[in-house]
Motif scaffolding. Structure first.
Motif, short mmCIF file in Angstrom:
data_model
loop_
_atom_site.label_atom_id
_atom_site.label_comp_id
_atom_site.label_asym_id
_atom_site.label_seq_id
_atom_site.Cartn_x
_atom_site.Cartn_y
_atom_site.Cartn_z
N SER A 78 -22.70 10.99 -19.83
CA SER A 78 -21.42 10.97 -20.56
C SER A 78 -21.17 9.63 -21.24
CB SER A 78 -20.26 11.22 -19.58
OG SER A 78 -20.42 12.47 -18.98
N LEU A 112 -23.81 8.71 -24.00
CA LEU A 112 -23.67 9.55 -25.20
C LEU A 112 -22.46 9.12 -26.02
CD1 LEU A 112 -24.69 11.89 -26.91
CD2 LEU A 112 -23.33 13.44 -25.52
N LEU A 113 -21.34 8.87 -25.34
CA LEU A 113 -20.14 8.42 -26.07
C LEU A 113 -20.41 7.11 -26.80
CD1 LEU A 113 -17.02 9.13 -23.84
CD2 LEU A 113 -17.76 10.32 -25.91
N GLN A 132 -20.45 6.44 -30.89
CA GLN A 132 -19.48 5.51 -31.48
C GLN A 132 -20.11 4.27 -32.07
OE1 GLN A 132 -15.44 5.66 -29.39
NE2 GLN A 132 -17.04 5.55 -27.87
N LEU A 136 -16.83 18.32 -41.86
CA LEU A 136 -16.26 17.14 -41.19
C LEU A 136 -16.62 15.86 -41.95
CD1 LEU A 136 -17.02 17.78 -37.39
CD2 LEU A 136 -14.78 17.72 -38.49
N LEU A 155 -11.19 7.62 -25.75
CA LEU A 155 -12.49 7.56 -26.43
C LEU A 155 -12.87 8.91 -27.02
CD1 LEU A 155 -14.88 5.47 -24.15
CD2 LEU A 155 -13.94 4.86 -26.37
N THR A 156 -12.54 9.98 -26.30
CA THR A 156 -12.96 11.30 -26.76
C THR A 156 -11.95 11.90 -27.72
OG1 THR A 156 -11.87 12.38 -24.91
CG2 THR A 156 -14.16 11.75 -24.59
N ARG A 202 -10.49 12.17 -33.89
CA ARG A 202 -10.50 13.52 -34.45
C ARG A 202 -11.92 14.02 -34.63
NH1 ARG A 202 -6.94 14.15 -39.61
NH2 ARG A 202 -8.52 15.70 -40.05
N TYR A 203 -12.77 13.09 -35.04
CA TYR A 203 -14.15 13.45 -35.33
C TYR A 203 -14.88 13.91 -34.07
CZ TYR A 203 -18.66 13.06 -37.70
OH TYR A 203 -19.87 13.32 -38.26
N LEU A 204 -14.84 13.05 -33.04
CA LEU A 204 -15.52 13.40 -31.79
C LEU A 204 -14.92 14.66 -31.17
CD1 LEU A 204 -16.31 10.23 -29.65
CD2 LEU A 204 -17.87 11.79 -30.81
N ALA A 257 -13.55 17.14 -32.72
CA ALA A 257 -14.04 18.32 -33.45
C ALA A 257 -15.48 18.64 -33.05
CB ALA A 257 -13.96 18.06 -34.96
N LEU A 258 -16.30 17.59 -32.93
CA LEU A 258 -17.71 17.82 -32.55
C LEU A 258 -17.81 18.44 -31.17
CD1 LEU A 258 -19.51 14.54 -33.70
CD2 LEU A 258 -19.70 16.81 -34.73
N GLU A 276 -17.71 22.21 -30.78
CA GLU A 276 -18.77 23.06 -31.34
C GLU A 276 -19.62 23.64 -30.21
OE1 GLU A 276 -20.91 21.19 -34.51
OE2 GLU A 276 -19.09 20.51 -35.50
N LYS A 277 -19.84 24.93 -30.29
CA LYS A 277 -20.58 25.61 -29.22
C LYS A 277 -21.87 26.20 -29.75
CE LYS A 277 -17.17 25.66 -25.99
NZ LYS A 277 -16.46 24.51 -26.56
N TYR A 319 -25.05 18.49 -27.28
CA TYR A 319 -23.73 19.08 -27.53
C TYR A 319 -23.07 19.54 -26.24
CZ TYR A 319 -23.47 18.85 -32.60
OH TYR A 319 -23.34 18.38 -33.89
N LEU A 378 -21.71 16.52 -24.53
CA LEU A 378 -20.51 16.06 -25.22
C LEU A 378 -19.31 16.94 -24.87
CD1 LEU A 378 -19.16 14.17 -27.24
CD2 LEU A 378 -19.90 15.70 -29.08
N THR A 411 -18.20 16.22 -21.38
CA THR A 411 -17.56 14.91 -21.30
C THR A 411 -16.12 15.01 -21.78
OG1 THR A 411 -19.68 13.87 -21.74
CG2 THR A 411 -17.74 12.50 -22.03
#
Lengths: 537, 408
Positions: A420, A423-424, A428, A506, B195-196, B199-201, B203-204, B207-208, B221, B224, B227
């Protein structure tokens, strides 16, 4: 997969990614491969940016600046600072000039080639580590740490800028294969340069040279391998991790090989020595052969085992091609590798020119290591970095510190890079580097044995604006493409996996927020680089 | 790095004699208990807090053999004396003067101490030794997964969430990395959530089904998405309870407080992992170790009181370990160098056997100046995994690791 994707695939696997100018020229993958092989022929040692003038065969001693009183042996060294503060090492890679005069007894000194360092070492006072005052010890640790930082940034710089991409990438592979950690920056750097020098030659030459490096002899305890008290650590790792793999030798082979390596060691000036009186000259039976073998004989006999080529090819395949080895690819490669006398260049040429290498199953399918990720970002974007030491902090937070593999088996790689937190941070990192996004990571207390007690402040990695992203090369790649096509074109260059429609949307949204064309380009780049797809090569 | 030598059978047999019978007694069938623990709803389930003392804490000056001449002989200036304010736990051993909080818990029967914990052929390098403790390997073995990571692997059949094991830190330790599943590191639920939340993260992370099932892209994915949903969950839960208790105003103290808040808020995590570093006391050990042990002891006492208040202390087990102890003799700098066997502290409101569980390591029978171990740390792990967490210790640690009966 089109020709551009194939070309980029080659640059990612045989090096640290393509630059826009590499792709813009549009060579065929085979021509690019010839170029990569050609450029990799040249070898230059990595100079060390800075190196503590510490001393002693066991890595336990430092040189003390002239005029500094040293505590008498056995005294309690808890008094006030006895040594002047250590000058911060500020030398940059490439600026170490052996010819320029340096104060002979500076606490932190420019690194000299080993041959030049040797006579200096003899003239310096020798101190036992236990006799150092806390301040001296701290200074010593700081010097060692600075030296490792200097070496790491110098190598990262080579990965980023050197035309010899293939040499550096293969050296990174061998760096994990011949995993080794020591407290001695000079020994560690010597090992790395040996690896870099012989990375693309015949494997037995590399193996022999690595096996005689003081760093390796120390790390795997061959310094303690004597006739009367054999130490089997080195012999075992040579067979288990360096050449044959488990199941291809017996415990007796380990014992007999250890006897062959008795007497291999290093002297007080970090030079390989054969200590004949400590060598067991009796008859040994190793892997079915009998004779009065020495260490070089043992390595030769090990390399005669057919298992060696399969083991080595499989490991290289997993690094350069896919985490899932295909026996149909491995078997013929192993035969050819053996026939060529284990010629690494020949093997890599076969891999990078095979049709299956460019198949979809093998492209965009490897998770980049932290070093490959950071070097790749720098290379593909022609990035200029003011403070590349900070980038080492990110690598460490992501789990890979050069010269500090987790153990003798090296970095496990693949999915082990991802959790986790890592990856974050990976997702970033582009915003941190290019948009100065807020970020702070406390690294764990240095778990290596060099600086086990760094302060919280020293372990804090914070973003500071130190990168310069030139947009020119990328604009050239785009040519006169209209803005609405640019995200897709940039994705084609930056990603080895297709850009999905949701993500294109996006990225376009991020681009649309921009006020100027430059900002639009920057937003597009950052959002593409922040995709999970960018973690793959 | 020395590895691959195996302890002689005779040496192992002789050290086992020093371990009281109850620890190695034949265990009664506890399958029902294990099943109950495993299947208990998160809130009612037992949980484990691991506290790692980084740098190699000097066990001999933590739990002091204060009536032993050999101790005072080996440490002429470093030894602690009764006059220094030692806190006796009996006729032989006393806690460091800075550990009043822990002494209080000991007197209430909430502390158990295992002495002389170690493993064959100890490694004196920080990183390798920590590697051994975090992976649960032998010194001759190389593992790339941690013991708590493999615990997650062994319980992942039911789709255990990522937050089942939390490390209160910015980065994840090897201890919590499994082959299939990893624990999750966070310093602060609010910041982690933030951190999560870009908006971008965000949205990502919605995604499934990206990438072929089982592919690396699919894995990225999925990680993510997990997380982000874990961050949501932990943030929402953590708002339920904030602790008013006073913890040491240090990083470690704050992390303990975060842990207590997460537990009291009803977060369904079974494992918490925290570290307190700085124990590498080669020089001037007194001040440094005293400060750290005070921080440890005050912090744990605050945690125990806090969790008692919320009725969670009986469901919580704390294990405190360090990667090695120090050498018996002091060095010339009023410090100690890297050693071997060490004590391990267990804390809980529901200990089956509190107190000193076995004798301290002998100072008369040293191995080249180092303490000999009596208990293998993997036996402790096996007991905790099996009897506390209701997991399959064998699956996590491999065959041949004997658990200690009646420990927890």
């Amino acid at each position: 997969m089109n020709a551009q994707q194939q070309l980029q695939h080659l640059y990612w696997r045989a090096g640290f990614g393509p630059r826009p100018q590499d792709v813009a020229a549009g060579p065929s993958p085979s021509k690019a491969l010839r170029q990569l092989l050609h450029e990799a022929r040249a070898y230059e040692p990595i100079p060390s940016a800075s190196m503590a003038a510490f001393q002693d065969p066991m890595g336990a001693v430092m040189a003390v600046p002239a005029g500094v009183p040293t505590p008498p042996p056995g005294s309690m060294a808890a008094g006030p600072a006895a040594a002047p503060p250590a000058p911060a090492s500020s030398a940059q890679p490439g600026t170490a000039d052996p010819a320029s005069p340096t104060p002979p007894l500076a606490a932190v000194d420019a690194l000299l080639p080993r041959a030049m360092l040797a006579p200096r070492r003899q003239g310096l006072p020798q101190l036992r580590r236990a006799d150092l005052t806390p301040e001296q010890r701290k200074m010593q640790n700081q010097g060692i740490r600075d030296a490792f930082i200097g070496m790491s940034t110098a190598w990262m710089d080579k990965m980023t800028t050197s035309p010899g991409q293939l040499r550096e990438k293969v050296a990174l592979f061998w760096h994990g294969h011949f995993a080794c950690r020591t407290r001695r920056p000079d020994d560690s750097l010597a090992l790395l340069n040996t690896i870099r020098e012989k990375a693309l030659g015949k494997f037995p030459d590399l193996l022999l040279a690595v096996s005689q490096e003081p760093a390796m002899l120390q790390f795997l305890n061959n310094q303690q391998n004597r006739k009367e008290h054999p130490n089997e650590n080195f012999a075992r790792e040579v067979m288990e991790l360096f050449t044959l793999g488990r199941g291809n030798y017996t415990e007796t082979d380990v014992k007999e090989a250890a006897r062959a390596f008795t007497g291999w060691g290093y002297d007080g000036q970090s030079r390989f020595v054969f200590r004949e009186r400590q060598h067991d000259a009796g008859s040994k039976t190793l892997l079915g052969q009998t004779g009065n073998f020495g260490g070089a004989d043992a390595l030769r006999i090990i390399m005669q085992q057919p298992a060696a080529s399969t083991f080595l090819v499989t490991k290289m395949y997993r690094f350069f091609v896919s985490d899932v080895p295909d026996p149909a690819h491995i078997a013929p490669l192993a035969v050819a590798f053996r026939k060529s006398g284990y010629d690494v260049s020949d093997l890599l040429e076969r891999i990078f020119s095979a049709d299956w290498f460019y198949e979809p199953a093998n492209t965009g399918s490897l998770i980049k290591s932290p070093v490959a990720l950071v070097a790749g970002l720098r290379r593909t974007l022609n990035l200029k970095v003011d403070n590349d030491k900070q980038l080492l902090g990110y690598q460490k937070a992501l789990g890979q510190t050069l010269f500090m593999p987790p153990n003798v088996a090296g970095w496990p790689g693949g999915r082990a890079w991802i959790d986790s937190s890592s990856l974050l941070l990976r997702l970033q990192l582009p915003s941190i580097l290019f948009k100065n996004a807020e970020f702070a990571v406390h690294l764990k207390d240095d778990e290596n044995d060099i600086t086990p007690q760094t302060t919280g402040k020293e372990r804090l990695v914070k973003n500071t604006e130190t990168t310069h992203l030139p947009l020119g090369p990328m604009q050239q790649l785009l040519g006169s493409a209209p803005p609405e096509q640019q995200p897709q074109l940039l994705a084609n260059f930056l990603l080895q996996a297709p850009l999905r429609p949701e993500n294109l949307t996006l990225v376009q949204q991020a681009a649309a927020k921009a006020a100027t064309p430059e900002e639009r380009m920057k937003n597009t780049l950052v959002s593409l680089l922040s995709l999970p797809e960018y973690q793959l090569a | 790095m020395q590895r691959r030598q195996f302890i002689q059978a005779s040496a192992l047999a002789s050290t086992l004699l020093l371990v009281p019978k109850f620890l190695y007694a034949i265990d009664r069938p506890e399958n029902r208990l294990a099943a109950r623990l495993r299947d208990a709803p998160g809130g009612a389930a037992k949980r484990l807090i691991v506290v790692q003392l980084g740098g190699g804490n000097d066990g001999l000056n933590t739990l002091v053999p204060y009536r032993n001449d050999l101790y005072y002989k080996a440490r002429p200036t470093l030894a602690l004396r009764e006059a220094d304010g030692l806190l006796p736990l009996g006729d032989e051993l006393a806690l460091h003067p800075a550990m009043k909080g822990l002494k209080g818990l000991f007197d209430q029967g909430q502390v158990a101490i295992c002495n002389a914990v170690g493993y064959p052929n100890p490694d004196r390098s920080h990183f390798r030794s920590m590697d051994i403790w975090q992976t649960g390997s032998g010194s001759e073995q190389l593992l790339s997964t941690g013991w708590l990571g493999r615990y997650l692997d062994s319980t992942c059949a039911g789709g255990a969430p990522a937050y089942q094991a939390l490390e209160i830190d910015d980065t994840l330790s090897l201890a919590l990395k499994g082959a299939q599943r990893n624990g999750l590191a966070l310093k602060n639920p609010g910041k982690f959530h933030q951190l999560t939340q870009s908006r971008y993260l965000n949205a990502l992370s919605q995604e499934k089904g990206v990438g072929a099932p089982g592919s690396e892209l699919d894995y990225l994915y999925k990680t993510l998405a997990e997380t982000a949903s874990s961050a949501d969950y932990l943030y929402e839960k953590s708002k339920i309870h904030s602790s008013a208790a006073t913890y040491p105003n240090t990083d470690f103290g704050h992390n303990l407080k975060t842990t207590a808040e997460l537990i009291t808020s009803g977060v369904e995590s079974r494992v918490y992992y925290l570290a307190l570093s700085g124990f590498d006391t080669h020089v001037r050990q007194h001040e440094q170790q005293g400060r750290l042990l005070g921080e440890l002891s005050d912090g744990l006492a605050a945690l125990a009181a806090d969790l008692q208040k919320s009725n969670e202390w009986n469901n919580t087990l704390v294990m405190v370990f360090s990667e090695f102890g120090r050498r018996v003799g002091q060095n010339a700098s009023n410090g100690t160098d890297h050693g071997t066997a060490n004590n391990v502290f267990l804390l809980s409101g529901a200990l089956r056997k509190p107190g000193l569980l076995n004798q301290a390591a002998s100072l008369a029978d040293l191995d080249q100046g180092d303490l000999r171990y009596q208990l293998d740390f993997r036996s402790l792990y096996a007991s905790i995994l099996t009897d506390w967490l209701g997991a399959d210790g064998q699956l996590v640690l491999g065959p041949g690791v004997e658990k200690l009966a009646g420990l927890v």
